[in-house]
Design a protein around this motif. Structure first.
Motif, mmCIF file in Angstrom:
data_model
loop_
_atom_site.group_PDB
_atom_site.id
_atom_site.type_symbol
_atom_site.label_atom_id
_atom_site.label_comp_id
_atom_site.label_asym_id
_atom_site.label_seq_id
_atom_site.Cartn_x
_atom_site.Cartn_y
_atom_site.Cartn_z
ATOM 1 N N GLU A 82 0.830 -1.201 0.000
ATOM 2 C CA GLU A 82 0.000 0.000 0.000
ATOM 3 C C GLU A 82 0.867 1.255 0.000
ATOM 4 O OE1 GLU A 82 -3.295 2.245 2.874
ATOM 5 O OE2 GLU A 82 -2.848 0.107 3.148
ATOM 6 N N THR A 83 1.893 1.259 0.837
ATOM 7 C CA THR A 83 2.784 2.422 0.897
ATOM 8 C C THR A 83 3.536 2.608 -0.407
ATOM 9 O OG1 THR A 83 3.063 2.048 3.272
ATOM 10 C CG2 THR A 83 4.648 3.495 2.190
ATOM 11 N N ASN A 102 2.712 1.484 -3.446
ATOM 12 C CA ASN A 102 1.809 1.805 -4.556
ATOM 13 C C ASN A 102 1.355 3.256 -4.533
ATOM 14 O OD1 ASN A 102 1.993 -0.834 -5.451
ATOM 15 N ND2 ASN A 102 0.097 -1.479 -4.466
ATOM 16 N N THR A 103 1.183 3.813 -3.348
ATOM 17 C CA THR A 103 0.732 5.194 -3.253
ATOM 18 C C THR A 103 1.882 6.200 -3.363
ATOM 19 O OG1 THR A 103 0.818 5.000 -0.832
ATOM 20 C CG2 THR A 103 -1.308 4.631 -1.896
ATOM 21 N N THR A 104 3.050 5.811 -2.891
ATOM 22 C CA THR A 104 4.205 6.716 -2.936
ATOM 23 C C THR A 104 4.860 6.728 -4.306
ATOM 24 O OG1 THR A 104 4.621 6.294 -0.583
ATOM 25 C CG2 THR A 104 6.412 7.289 -1.864
ATOM 26 N N TRP A 152 3.528 5.521 -7.268
ATOM 27 C CA TRP A 152 2.510 5.040 -8.200
ATOM 28 C C TRP A 152 2.920 5.177 -9.653
ATOM 29 C CZ3 TRP A 152 0.432 8.354 -11.782
ATOM 30 C CH2 TRP A 152 0.617 9.716 -11.550
ATOM 31 N N VAL A 207 -5.649 -1.200 -3.081
ATOM 32 C CA VAL A 207 -4.462 -0.360 -2.974
ATOM 33 C C VAL A 207 -3.263 -1.163 -2.468
ATOM 34 C CG1 VAL A 207 -4.833 0.407 -0.596
ATOM 35 C CG2 VAL A 207 -3.663 1.915 -2.219
ATOM 36 N N GLN A 208 -3.519 -2.337 -1.887
ATOM 37 C CA GLN A 208 -2.453 -3.219 -1.420
ATOM 38 C C GLN A 208 -2.075 -4.273 -2.450
ATOM 39 O OE1 GLN A 208 -3.950 -4.792 2.302
ATOM 40 N NE2 GLN A 208 -3.290 -3.000 3.457
#
Length: 238
Positions: free
Chosen positions: A25-26, A28-30, A32, A147-148
């Motif tokens: 999750e971290t 993929n969001t950081t 992306w 998101v994970q």
């Protein structure tokens, strides 16, 4: 005092499933944009590998080298290493895989990719499709948020699975040199996932088994020892 043989895999795991999947999750969001680019690179490589005529061989190898480099640095080093004491011992294997892809890409006659219509091609295409298109959604079945998702080119598990497929789609005497690292990773990851009660561990082991079986079948039938055709030799830059 407890002896070393009294310890099991669960005793060596220092994190929970929740902590493990929060890593993705971290990431993929950081990262992306990089994660999306790595997935696109995998899609391009798969499209080239499935074409008739063995075109784009160097491009495929370069793209695979790049995604392994990013997976090793982006996932293992930046996120997985702080919670897993074994990662520093695994990183050299990822670096070796990158170097091997680069060497194969730089050879006068690189590995030849293309659809042959045999069992290895069907299995290879299935593994590539599973790693690229199915693996990211497995978490939904197990109750995790999208998101994970573990995405090819960034997360190590689908990257290793997809690489097994790419190798099976290739042709060349030395292609088996590209298998030990992803095979070993699949076995190690299967052990980790099994301890965390994740059923995808069985899929990892199944991929190992079917890859080894197809490799044995190819060796038995002489697929890897057949010489390239004259047309392929005349077009070494393809």
């Amino acid at each position: 005092m407890t002896e070393w043989w009294d310890y099991g895999l669960a005793d060596l795991l220092l994190f929970s499933p929740r902590v493990y999947y929060r890593l993705f999750e971290t990431m993929n969001t950081t990262w992306w944009l990089v994660v999306a680019s790595a997935l696109i690179a995998g899609l391009i490589a798969s499209g080239l590998a499935l074409r008739h005529g063995f075109r784009g061989n160097r491009v495929i190898l370069v793209l695979l080298a790049l995604v392994w480099a990013w997976s090793g640095f982006g996932f293992l080093w930046q996120y997985y290493q702080p919670i897993n004491w074994a990662v520093p011992y695994l990183l050299p294997a990822f670096a070796l895989q990158v170097v091997l892809f680069a060497i194969f890409a730089a050879r006068p006659l690189p590995l030849r990719f293309g659809w042959r219509g045999d069992l290895s091609c069907y299995v290879g295409a299935s593994l590539v499709a599973f790693a690229l298109l199915v693996y990211p959604f497995i978490g939904l079945i197990e109750g995790r948020d999208l998101v994970q998702a573990e995405i090819f080119g960034s997360a190590a598990d689908p990257t290793a699975l997809g690489t097994l497929g790419f190798v099976l789609l290739s042709r060349g005497t030395w292609r088996w040199l590209l298998l030990p690292v992803p095979l070993a990773w699949c076995v190690i990851s299967a052990g980790t996932l099994w301890v965390m009660d994740q059923y995808v561990a069985y899929l990892m082991l199944a991929a190992v088994w079917v890859t080894v079986f197809c490799g044995w079948l190819d060796l038995k039938n002489g697929v890897t020892t057949k010489r390239l055709t004259e047309a392929e030799i005349r077009d070494p830059a393809a």
